[in-house]
Design a protein around this motif. Structure first.
Motif, PDB file in Angstrom:
ATOM      1  N   MET A 136       0.812  -1.220   0.000  1.00  0.00           N
ATOM      2  CA  MET A 136       0.000   0.000   0.000  1.00  0.00           C
ATOM      3  C   MET A 136       0.845   1.269   0.000  1.00  0.00           C
ATOM      4  O   MET A 136       0.516   2.238  -0.664  1.00  0.00           O
ATOM      5  CB  MET A 136      -0.923  -0.002   1.228  1.00  0.00           C
ATOM      6  N   ASP A 137       1.958   1.260   0.742  1.00  0.00           N
ATOM      7  CA  ASP A 137       2.763   2.467   0.842  1.00  0.00           C
ATOM      8  C   ASP A 137       3.611   2.729  -0.404  1.00  0.00           C
ATOM      9  O   ASP A 137       4.235   3.789  -0.523  1.00  0.00           O
ATOM     10  CB  ASP A 137       3.678   2.398   2.073  1.00  0.00           C
ATOM     11  N   GLN A 138       3.642   1.755  -1.329  1.00  0.00           N
ATOM     12  CA  GLN A 138       4.431   1.930  -2.552  1.00  0.00           C
ATOM     13  C   GLN A 138       3.568   2.176  -3.795  1.00  0.00           C
ATOM     14  O   GLN A 138       4.097   2.419  -4.877  1.00  0.00           O
ATOM     15  CB  GLN A 138       5.307   0.692  -2.794  1.00  0.00           C
ATOM     16  N   ARG A 139       2.269   2.121  -3.642  1.00  0.00           N
ATOM     17  CA  ARG A 139       1.386   2.288  -4.797  1.00  0.00           C
ATOM     18  C   ARG A 139       1.367   3.738  -5.279  1.00  0.00           C
ATOM     19  O   ARG A 139       1.407   4.667  -4.481  1.00  0.00           O
ATOM     20  CB  ARG A 139      -0.039   1.829  -4.449  1.00  0.00           C
ATOM     21  N   ARG A 140       1.296   3.887  -6.593  1.00  0.00           N
ATOM     22  CA  ARG A 140       1.307   5.233  -7.170  1.00  0.00           C
ATOM     23  C   ARG A 140      -0.095   5.826  -7.274  1.00  0.00           C
ATOM     24  O   ARG A 140      -0.266   7.032  -7.213  1.00  0.00           O
ATOM     25  CB  ARG A 140       1.943   5.192  -8.560  1.00  0.00           C
ATOM     26  N   ASN A 141      -1.083   4.982  -7.499  1.00  0.00           N
ATOM     27  CA  ASN A 141      -2.490   5.421  -7.577  1.00  0.00           C
ATOM     28  C   ASN A 141      -2.726   6.520  -8.608  1.00  0.00           C
ATOM     29  O   ASN A 141      -3.377   7.533  -8.322  1.00  0.00           O
ATOM     30  CB  ASN A 141      -2.976   5.889  -6.194  1.00  0.00           C
ATOM     31  N   TYR A 142      -2.188   6.341  -9.802  1.00  0.00           N
ATOM     32  CA  TYR A 142      -2.464   7.301 -10.877  1.00  0.00           C
ATOM     33  C   TYR A 142      -3.939   7.225 -11.244  1.00  0.00           C
ATOM     34  O   TYR A 142      -4.492   6.135 -11.413  1.00  0.00           O
ATOM     35  CB  TYR A 142      -1.627   6.977 -12.124  1.00  0.00           C
ATOM     36  N   ARG A 143      -4.598   8.364 -11.388  1.00  0.00           N
ATOM     37  CA  ARG A 143      -6.019   8.379 -11.730  1.00  0.00           C
ATOM     38  C   ARG A 143      -6.255   7.973 -13.181  1.00  0.00           C
ATOM     39  O   ARG A 143      -7.229   7.307 -13.499  1.00  0.00           O
ATOM     40  CB  ARG A 143      -6.613   9.768 -11.469  1.00  0.00           C
ATOM     41  N   ASN A 144      -5.370   8.405 -14.047  1.00  0.00           N
ATOM     42  CA  ASN A 144      -5.458   8.061 -15.465  1.00  0.00           C
ATOM     43  C   ASN A 144      -4.077   8.285 -16.089  1.00  0.00           C
ATOM     44  O   ASN A 144      -3.129   8.648 -15.388  1.00  0.00           O
ATOM     45  CB  ASN A 144      -6.519   8.906 -16.181  1.00  0.00           C
ATOM     46  N   ALA A 145      -3.980   8.075 -17.393  1.00  0.00           N
ATOM     47  CA  ALA A 145      -2.689   8.161 -18.062  1.00  0.00           C
ATOM     48  C   ALA A 145      -2.065   9.550 -17.950  1.00  0.00           C
ATOM     49  O   ALA A 145      -0.865   9.690 -17.678  1.00  0.00           O
ATOM     50  CB  ALA A 145      -2.846   7.778 -19.537  1.00  0.00           C
ATOM     51  N   PHE A 146      -2.873  10.582 -18.138  1.00  0.00           N
ATOM     52  CA  PHE A 146      -2.339  11.942 -18.116  1.00  0.00           C
ATOM     53  C   PHE A 146      -1.905  12.342 -16.703  1.00  0.00           C
ATOM     54  O   PHE A 146      -0.898  13.030 -16.524  1.00  0.00           O
ATOM     55  CB  PHE A 146      -3.378  12.924 -18.668  1.00  0.00           C
ATOM     56  N   GLY A 148      -0.792  10.255 -14.562  1.00  0.00           N
ATOM     57  CA  GLY A 148       0.449   9.521 -14.360  1.00  0.00           C
ATOM     58  C   GLY A 148       1.642  10.237 -14.963  1.00  0.00           C
ATOM     59  O   GLY A 148       2.699  10.352 -14.327  1.00  0.00           O
ATOM     60  N   ILE A 149       1.497  10.729 -16.180  1.00  0.00           N
ATOM     61  CA  ILE A 149       2.594  11.437 -16.839  1.00  0.00           C
ATOM     62  C   ILE A 149       2.958  12.711 -16.068  1.00  0.00           C
ATOM     63  O   ILE A 149       4.142  12.991 -15.825  1.00  0.00           O
ATOM     64  CB  ILE A 149       2.210  11.787 -18.288  1.00  0.00           C
ATOM     65  N   ILE A 150       1.942  13.470 -15.643  1.00  0.00           N
ATOM     66  CA  ILE A 150       2.187  14.713 -14.893  1.00  0.00           C
ATOM     67  C   ILE A 150       2.894  14.419 -13.574  1.00  0.00           C
ATOM     68  O   ILE A 150       3.856  15.098 -13.202  1.00  0.00           O
ATOM     69  CB  ILE A 150       0.856  15.455 -14.640  1.00  0.00           C
ATOM     70  N   ARG A 151       2.438  13.386 -12.864  1.00  0.00           N
ATOM     71  CA  ARG A 151       3.026  13.070 -11.564  1.00  0.00           C
ATOM     72  C   ARG A 151       4.448  12.536 -11.690  1.00  0.00           C
ATOM     73  O   ARG A 151       5.299  12.795 -10.828  1.00  0.00           O
ATOM     74  CB  ARG A 151       2.137  12.078 -10.822  1.00  0.00           C
ATOM     75  N   ILE A 152       4.707  11.768 -12.738  1.00  0.00           N
ATOM     76  CA  ILE A 152       6.076  11.268 -12.946  1.00  0.00           C
ATOM     77  C   ILE A 152       7.037  12.435 -13.143  1.00  0.00           C
ATOM     78  O   ILE A 152       8.134  12.468 -12.589  1.00  0.00           O
ATOM     79  CB  ILE A 152       6.119  10.313 -14.156  1.00  0.00           C
ATOM     80  N   VAL A 153       6.612  13.411 -13.933  1.00  0.00           N
ATOM     81  CA  VAL A 153       7.452  14.591 -14.174  1.00  0.00           C
ATOM     82  C   VAL A 153       7.660  15.377 -12.884  1.00  0.00           C
ATOM     83  O   VAL A 153       8.771  15.828 -12.582  1.00  0.00           O
ATOM     84  CB  VAL A 153       6.823  15.498 -15.261  1.00  0.00           C
ATOM     85  N   ARG A 154       6.584  15.533 -12.088  1.00  0.00           N
ATOM     86  CA  ARG A 154       6.668  16.316 -10.854  1.00  0.00           C
ATOM     87  C   ARG A 154       7.454  15.584  -9.762  1.00  0.00           C
ATOM     88  O   ARG A 154       8.298  16.175  -9.091  1.00  0.00           O
ATOM     89  CB  ARG A 154       5.263  16.625 -10.337  1.00  0.00           C
ATOM     90  N   GLU A 155       7.151  14.313  -9.553  1.00  0.00           N
ATOM     91  CA  GLU A 155       7.696  13.566  -8.430  1.00  0.00           C
ATOM     92  C   GLU A 155       9.048  12.936  -8.733  1.00  0.00           C
ATOM     93  O   GLU A 155       9.827  12.659  -7.810  1.00  0.00           O
ATOM     94  CB  GLU A 155       6.703  12.481  -8.000  1.00  0.00           C
ATOM     95  N   GLU A 156       9.323  12.672  -9.987  1.00  0.00           N
ATOM     96  CA  GLU A 156      10.610  12.086 -10.360  1.00  0.00           C
ATOM     97  C   GLU A 156      11.328  13.084 -11.273  1.00  0.00           C
ATOM     98  O   GLU A 156      11.858  14.070 -10.808  1.00  0.00           O
ATOM     99  CB  GLU A 156      10.375  10.731 -11.053  1.00  0.00           C
ATOM    100  N   ASN A 157      11.314  12.841 -12.551  1.00  0.00           N
ATOM    101  CA  ASN A 157      11.848  13.795 -13.522  1.00  0.00           C
ATOM    102  C   ASN A 157      11.405  13.351 -14.912  1.00  0.00           C
ATOM    103  O   ASN A 157      10.878  12.255 -15.083  1.00  0.00           O
ATOM    104  CB  ASN A 157      13.381  13.911 -13.434  1.00  0.00           C
ATOM    105  N   VAL A 158      11.642  14.203 -15.883  1.00  0.00           N
ATOM    106  CA  VAL A 158      11.205  13.907 -17.250  1.00  0.00           C
ATOM    107  C   VAL A 158      11.861  12.646 -17.775  1.00  0.00           C
ATOM    108  O   VAL A 158      11.247  11.862 -18.515  1.00  0.00           O
ATOM    109  CB  VAL A 158      11.521  15.089 -18.190  1.00  0.00           C
ATOM    110  N   SER A 159      13.108  12.416 -17.366  1.00  0.00           N
ATOM    111  CA  SER A 159      13.831  11.247 -17.872  1.00  0.00           C
ATOM    112  C   SER A 159      13.160   9.931 -17.457  1.00  0.00           C
ATOM    113  O   SER A 159      13.330   8.910 -18.124  1.00  0.00           O
ATOM    114  CB  SER A 159      15.281  11.259 -17.385  1.00  0.00           C
ATOM    115  N   SER A 160      12.369   9.959 -16.362  1.00  0.00           N
ATOM    116  CA  SER A 160      11.677   8.745 -15.924  1.00  0.00           C
ATOM    117  C   SER A 160      10.632   8.290 -16.938  1.00  0.00           C
ATOM    118  O   SER A 160      10.258   7.117 -16.968  1.00  0.00           O
ATOM    119  CB  SER A 160      11.008   8.966 -14.566  1.00  0.00           C
TER     120      SER A 160
END
Length: 286
Positions: A136-146, A148-160
């Motif tokens: 549970m503490d490792q789940r990303r819980n993206y609401r949808n594809a977009f 997910g893309i926004i959160r990856i950029v914010r929380e990690e980086n574009v290279s992810s």
């Protein structure tokens, strides 16, 4: 005949056909990804689907559907579109149908470009499909594809968004070369050798079934490696992911989930080409 060859079909036909196939085969794709990333061996495709439905709910078999549709809308639109464009350009220049030796480099270029464009949505797709298996503490819980893309950029980086790009490019090249070229060769063979009608669905079905079989076998290693790398935790490098998998599971891990891959890719290939041929037949959007 020459007039028929010069018809310029819309660039988006391949992407639309693949998105239609995605709606049919997404549960199988979800089960395939789960099998490829699971630590437990020996589980079948059917048992994985059953486990998802009973433990997570029926609609969970469509987890990550938005990302899967976005992936097909980017990856497949580019690879099919570029491949058909290059074939049409070849015919216009040389006034003859391209040979197999000409089709292969065309498909490889198209597949590589498709893999590059579709990589961000593929990362999100794999993460969304596999999210429910994480603690549970490792789940990303993206609401949808977009999201997910926004959160990856914010929380990690574009290279992810380009994690696993190498294996994904290789898979894109192998998939397009083995799938679309095999389909074209098989269709021409069935029509030329056995006199089948090129416009009949039975011809399209037979050609696409063979294409799915070839594509699954050729792409399995790259597909498994790509899935493992994209789903890995942020601190793990691709080399660490592969080294760990080789140590704990052996080289055979690269062919894990071959049967579910074929069970998924076979119908996906068939539906894709059946829809594609119907779009061409009725000239939808032209």
């Amino acid at each position: 005949m020459s007039t028929q060859k010069k018809v310029q079909y819309p660039f988006w036909y391949g992407g639309a056909s693949s998105m239609a196939a995605c709606l049919v085969t997404h549960p199988l794709d979800l089960a395939k990804v789960r099998l490829q990333t699971a630590s437990k061996r020996g589980q079948s495709l059917g048992s994985m689907v059953y486990q998802i439905i009973t433990k997570e709910g029926f609609f969970k078999i469509y987890s990550g559907l938005t990302a899967s549709l976005l992936r097909q809308g980017t990856y497949s639109t580019v690879r099919f579109g570029v491949y058909e464009f290059m074939k049409d350009s070849y015919v216009e220049k040389y006034q003859t149908a391209p040979s197999t030796m000409a089709l292969l480099p065309m498909s490889m270029i198209a597949g590589g470009l498709g893999g590059l464009v579709g990589n961000p949505s593929d990362v999100v797709n794999i993460r969304m499909q596999n999210d429910s298996t994480l603690p549970m503490d490792q789940r990303r819980n993206y609401r949808n594809a977009f999201d997910g893309i926004i959160r990856i950029v914010r929380e990690e980086n574009v290279s992810s968004l380009f994690r696993g790009l190498g294996p994904n490019l290789i898979r894109g090249v192998l998939m397009t070369a083995s799938q679309v070229v095999t389909y074209d060769i098989a269709k021409n063979f069935l029509v030329g050798t056995f006199g089948l009608d090129a416009s009949k669905k039975s011809t399209h079905f037979s050609s696409s079934l063979l294409a799915g079989l070839v594509a699954t076998t050729v792409c399995s290693p790259a597909d498994v490696v790509k899935t493992r790398i994209m789903n890995a935790a942020g601190g793990q490098s691709p080399v660490e992911v592969l080294t760990t998998a080789l140590k704990t599971e052996g080289p055979a891990f690269m062919f894990r989930g071959w049967l579910p891959s074929f069970i998924r890719l076979g119908p996906h290939t068939i539906v894709t080409f059946l829809v594609l041929e119907q779009l061409r037949k009725f000239k939808i959007g032209m």
